[in-house]
Design a protein around this motif. Structure first.
Motif, PDB file in Angstrom:
ATOM      1  N   SER A  10      -0.500  -5.243 -14.056  1.00 24.50           N
ATOM      2  CA  SER A  10       0.500  -6.352 -13.620  1.00 24.50           C
ATOM      3  C   SER A  10       0.278  -6.490 -12.077  1.00 24.50           C
ATOM      4  O   SER A  10       0.600  -7.420 -11.391  1.00 24.50           O
ATOM      5  N   TYR A  11       0.162  -5.235 -11.441  1.00 19.45           N
ATOM      6  CA  TYR A  11       0.017  -5.187  -9.840  1.00 19.45           C
ATOM      7  C   TYR A  11      -1.468  -6.391  -9.560  1.00 19.45           C
ATOM      8  O   TYR A  11      -1.191  -6.885  -8.666  1.00 19.45           O
ATOM      9  N   LYS A  12      -2.251  -6.166 -10.389  1.00 18.23           N
ATOM     10  CA  LYS A  12      -3.478  -6.750 -10.018  1.00 18.23           C
ATOM     11  C   LYS A  12      -3.260  -8.279 -10.327  1.00 18.23           C
ATOM     12  O   LYS A  12      -3.583  -9.262  -9.519  1.00 18.23           O
ATOM     13  N   LYS A  13      -2.395  -8.451 -11.269  1.00 18.62           N
ATOM     14  CA  LYS A  13      -2.066  -9.867 -11.695  1.00 18.62           C
ATOM     15  C   LYS A  13      -1.343 -10.523 -10.399  1.00 18.62           C
ATOM     16  O   LYS A  13      -1.573 -11.898  -9.885  1.00 18.62           O
ATOM     17  N   PHE A  14      -0.464  -9.928  -9.912  1.00 23.52           N
ATOM     18  CA  PHE A  14       0.414 -10.379  -8.762  1.00 23.52           C
ATOM     19  C   PHE A  14      -0.432 -10.734  -7.675  1.00 23.52           C
ATOM     20  O   PHE A  14      -0.383 -11.619  -6.820  1.00 23.52           O
ATOM     21  N   LEU A  15      -1.435  -9.669  -7.293  1.00 25.66           N
ATOM     22  CA  LEU A  15      -2.253  -9.655  -6.003  1.00 25.66           C
ATOM     23  C   LEU A  15      -3.371 -10.919  -6.318  1.00 25.66           C
ATOM     24  O   LEU A  15      -3.081 -11.977  -5.324  1.00 25.66           O
ATOM     25  N   LEU A  16      -3.594 -11.204  -7.441  1.00 28.79           N
ATOM     26  CA  LEU A  16      -4.501 -12.309  -7.729  1.00 28.79           C
ATOM     27  C   LEU A  16      -3.698 -13.621  -7.654  1.00 28.79           C
ATOM     28  O   LEU A  16      -4.288 -14.831  -7.275  1.00 28.79           O
ATOM     29  N   SER A  17      -2.535 -13.605  -8.121  1.00 25.65           N
ATOM     30  CA  SER A  17      -1.667 -14.683  -8.182  1.00 25.65           C
ATOM     31  C   SER A  17      -1.219 -15.264  -6.749  1.00 25.65           C
ATOM     32  O   SER A  17      -1.281 -16.415  -6.475  1.00 25.65           O
ATOM     33  N   ASP A  74       0.906  -1.259  -0.032  1.00 29.60           N
ATOM     34  CA  ASP A  74       0.027  -0.040   0.136  1.00 29.60           C
ATOM     35  C   ASP A  74       0.834   1.151  -0.003  1.00 29.60           C
ATOM     36  O   ASP A  74       0.282   2.441   0.419  1.00 29.60           O
ATOM     37  N   ALA A  75       2.062   1.358  -0.611  1.00 29.91           N
ATOM     38  CA  ALA A  75       3.080   2.267  -0.575  1.00 29.91           C
ATOM     39  C   ALA A  75       2.679   3.336  -1.519  1.00 29.91           C
ATOM     40  O   ALA A  75       1.734   3.193  -2.576  1.00 29.91           O
ATOM     41  N   LYS A  76       3.023   4.642  -1.311  1.00 30.91           N
ATOM     42  CA  LYS A  76       2.794   5.605  -2.343  1.00 30.91           C
ATOM     43  C   LYS A  76       3.024   5.491  -3.663  1.00 30.91           C
ATOM     44  O   LYS A  76       2.643   5.825  -4.529  1.00 30.91           O
ATOM     45  N   SER A  77       4.559   5.110  -3.888  1.00 35.73           N
ATOM     46  CA  SER A  77       5.041   4.695  -4.933  1.00 35.73           C
ATOM     47  C   SER A  77       4.484   3.516  -5.789  1.00 35.73           C
ATOM     48  O   SER A  77       4.482   2.360  -5.103  1.00 35.73           O
ATOM     49  N   PHE A  78       3.895   3.576  -7.217  1.00 36.11           N
ATOM     50  CA  PHE A  78       3.468   2.536  -7.645  1.00 36.11           C
ATOM     51  C   PHE A  78       4.552   1.331  -7.825  1.00 36.11           C
ATOM     52  O   PHE A  78       4.242   0.174  -7.856  1.00 36.11           O
ATOM     53  N   GLU A  79       5.759   1.824  -8.049  1.00 35.77           N
ATOM     54  CA  GLU A  79       6.737   0.621  -8.609  1.00 35.77           C
ATOM     55  C   GLU A  79       7.031   0.190  -7.375  1.00 35.77           C
ATOM     56  O   GLU A  79       7.430  -1.139  -7.262  1.00 35.77           O
ATOM     57  N   VAL A  80       7.002   0.672  -6.415  1.00 34.35           N
ATOM     58  CA  VAL A  80       7.274  -0.105  -4.920  1.00 34.35           C
ATOM     59  C   VAL A  80       6.522  -1.007  -4.600  1.00 34.35           C
ATOM     60  O   VAL A  80       6.498  -2.162  -4.359  1.00 34.35           O
ATOM     61  N   ARG A  81       4.884  -0.736  -4.715  1.00 30.55           N
ATOM     62  CA  ARG A  81       3.857  -1.370  -4.876  1.00 30.55           C
ATOM     63  C   ARG A  81       3.896  -2.715  -5.641  1.00 30.55           C
ATOM     64  O   ARG A  81       3.597  -3.946  -5.281  1.00 30.55           O
ATOM     65  N   GLU A  82       4.427  -2.374  -6.731  1.00 29.01           N
ATOM     66  CA  GLU A  82       4.403  -3.741  -7.652  1.00 29.01           C
ATOM     67  C   GLU A  82       5.557  -4.720  -7.407  1.00 29.01           C
ATOM     68  O   GLU A  82       5.416  -5.971  -7.373  1.00 29.01           O
ATOM     69  N   MET A  83       6.591  -3.840  -7.132  1.00 29.80           N
ATOM     70  CA  MET A  83       7.811  -4.985  -6.670  1.00 29.80           C
ATOM     71  C   MET A  83       7.521  -5.611  -5.264  1.00 29.80           C
ATOM     72  O   MET A  83       7.538  -6.884  -5.317  1.00 29.80           O
ATOM     73  N   ALA A  84       6.541  -5.060  -4.529  1.00 30.92           N
ATOM     74  CA  ALA A  84       6.172  -5.898  -3.032  1.00 30.92           C
ATOM     75  C   ALA A  84       5.112  -7.038  -3.613  1.00 30.92           C
ATOM     76  O   ALA A  84       5.345  -8.243  -3.047  1.00 30.92           O
ATOM     77  N   ALA A  85       4.307  -6.684  -4.523  1.00 33.22           N
ATOM     78  CA  ALA A  85       3.181  -7.652  -4.983  1.00 33.22           C
ATOM     79  C   ALA A  85       4.058  -8.668  -5.596  1.00 33.22           C
ATOM     80  O   ALA A  85       3.624  -9.939  -5.319  1.00 33.22           O
TER      81      ALA A  85
END
Length: 571
Positions: free
Chosen positions: A507-514, A458-469
């Protein structure tokens, strides 16, 4: 009567000097019309320009009455007449044979060369010293090219035949005008002889100031790509290396800067290597007495040189790896940073050198830099993290080694408490590490990385959120990590809530669903998803033809979980 004769003689000498200047200018102009024997005439023209500039300086200084000057002028007038005759015959193509004309041109070139040397000897006697010489004024802004050329030619004359002080002043002036106006650089290259004079001054070891000023001037020229070939063609590489080995501290730094510019072109790397430059640069880095700035510059040149495979191998044989591992532990930030960057460069895409770095303690040294108790800059820690990832992650048994060095705990510490830039890099490194092997995922899970990955979702940076996911989706593929994740009641609800906004990146959604799909692999995980109170979100995604969501809902809609769903979805 005797006084009148003396006055007449003086006027005659001054008149002869003026005629010689005019005749040389006329011949220079005529030489441009000659289309045959172009190289010979270029060399003759260069000598004429040197002589002309020197004679003008003598005239300006009022030294034309000196008997030595008079004798030189008389002989020069004869040679100018001969040369003018040769030029006309070349223009008219009226010469009797090529070989004979070439021989005549060689003779006249030798004469002009001798006159230049004679003029230098006359200057050395002190008839034109800084005290009485009239220095040509520097052209103002917007001056025409011809005025600029005249000024540069005057500086050339002073560099060639002036005393030490005059040489230095001319070099200082040359550096200033080139540094302030790029047009002078082109003129310097066009005016024959200046680059060669500058290269010659690099060997002026007996007067350090001359050498240093020459290096500064050459460095300005080297800034321009189109000039680099001119410098190399004038034989500058070997003198620069000699300055690097034996020059003053300022000279060495200037030489290294110039070599760095020249070696941006890989073709010049061979010339540096052939003249012993690699060995000289490595000695600079290995010498404990070298200044930090010089070491960093030498590192920069060596990084350019490692792009050539054969030179890289030679560096390795010369002990470059151990030298730079040692430098990575320097107390000076810039030296540490430069050495870490060099280690990355020399080991890039080369497993054998990576293994050598490990064997010689390179990874251990890099991990030591991450110790939070040491006063080390964030920039250095970032470089160390990047180097560990690039040098180590692709090698077998890297996890055992990193665990034994305490890297995992240090990485987690930066993820939790580091500055923002270091924290984000630590996340990126951790994500790459968990993608290397099942062993890495287990090690990160045991160390406590899962809660940190969840926190960054839930970080502010989208790149950080995607890496975490992405990291989380990889981590939960390991049963032990999946169990840890499910044990925290809020984790599953958070994942599904993060899927609610319509603008969620695919891509972020895909990682969360995965991650959610992996959780359905255990009974407790499926149950928590169903009981999360957010199933409507998953159903909406499935209805919107999100394939991962459709598969997830299908899995949740089977067997005894079907009756627990708030609404039945039919594929």
């Amino acid at each position: 009567m005797a006084g009148e004769e003396t006055t007449h003689e003086v006027k005659s000498r001054q008149s002869s000097l003026k005629r010689a200047i005019e005749r040389s200018c006329s011949l220079i102009s005529l030489s441009h019309s000659v289309k045959v024997f172009a190289l010979k005439w270029q060399l003759i023209r260069n000598k004429l320009e040197e002589l002309n500039s020197g004679l003008v300086s003598i005239e300006d200084a009022g030294s034309g009455r000196n008997p030595a000057v008079s004798g030189l002028v008389r002989a020069l007038m004869v040679a100018l007449g001969e040369s003018g005759d040769l030029a006309k015959r070349c223009v008219d193509l009226s010469y009797s044979g090529k070989l004979l004309m070439q021989s005549d041109l060689d003779i006249i070139l030798a004469k002009f060369d001798r006159f230049v040397k004679n003029l230098a000897e006359i200057y050395s006697t002190g008839i034109l010293t800084p005290a009485n010489a009239i220095v040509v004024s520097r052209p103002g802004l917007g001056a025409c090219k011809e005025d600029m050329r005249f000024y540069v030619r005057d500086l050339l004359t002073r560099m060639k035949i002036g005393d030490t002080m005059m040489k230095k002043q001319a070099l200082v002036s040359l550096h200033e005008v080139m540094n302030e106006d790029d047009r002078y650089v082109r003129i310097v290259v066009e005016v024959g002889g200046i680059v060669n004079v500058l290269v010659g001054f690099l060997d002026f070891s007996e007067v350090a100031e001359i050498q240093e000023e020459a290096v500064k001037a050459v460095l300005v020229i080297a800034r321009f790509d189109w000039c680099k070939g001119v410098l190399v063609g004038a034989g500058i590489i070997w003198p620069l290396i000699r300055v690097l080995e034996c020059g003053s501290e300022k000279g060495k730094e200037g030489s290294a800067r110039c070599l760095m510019k020249l070696t941006e072109n890989a073709d010049n790397a061979w010339s540096v290597s052939a003249h012993g430059g690699v060995t000289a640069l490595l000695k600079v880095c290995a010498n404990g007495n070298s200044k930090a700035e010089l070491i960093c510059l030498a590192c920069g040149v060596l990084r350019n040189l490692v792009q050539v495979e054969e030179i890289k191998r030679f560096m390795v044989e010369e002990g470059a790896v151990s030298t730079f591992i040692k430098l990575s532990q320097s107390k000076v930030d810039n030296v540490r940073n430069s050495s870490i960057e060099f280690l990355q460069s020399i080991a890039s895409e080369d497993d054998s050198i990576r293994q050598m770095v490990i064997r010689e303690g390179g990874i251990r040294a890099l991990v030591r830099i991450l110790d939070p108790t040491l006063l080390i800059s964030s920039k250095t820690r970032e470089l160390s993290l990047q180097a560990i990832e690039k040098l180590c992650f692709s090698l077998p048994n890297c996890i055992d080694m990193l665990v034994s060095y305490g890297f995992i705990e240090l990485l987690l510490n930066f993820l939790r408490k580091g500055e923002v830039s270091v924290q984000e890099l630590a996340l990126k490194v951790a994500a790459k590490l968990c993608a290397t092997s099942e062993e890495a995922k287990r090690a990160l899970g045991d160390a406590g990385f899962l809660p940190e990955f969840v926190r960054f979702l839930d970080a502010k940076s989208f790149e950080v959120r995607e890496m975490a996911a992405e990291a989380l989706s990889a981590m939960v593929l390991v049963p032990k990590n999946r169990k840890r994740f499910v044990q925290e009641d809020h984790n599953i609800g958070l994942l599904i809530r993060l899927l609610e906004p319509e603008e969620v990146n695919s891509s972020y959604k895909k990682f969360l669903l995965s991650t959610l799909m992996a959780i359905t692999g255990c009974h407790r995980g499926r149950k928590k998803i169903v009981n999360s109170g957010h199933l409507k979100t998953l159903e909406k995604l499935a209805e919107a033809e999100v394939s991962d969501a459709k598969r997830l809902v299908r899995k949740l809609s089977t067997n005894r979980f079907r009756s627990m769903l708030s609404g039945i979805w039919h594929p």
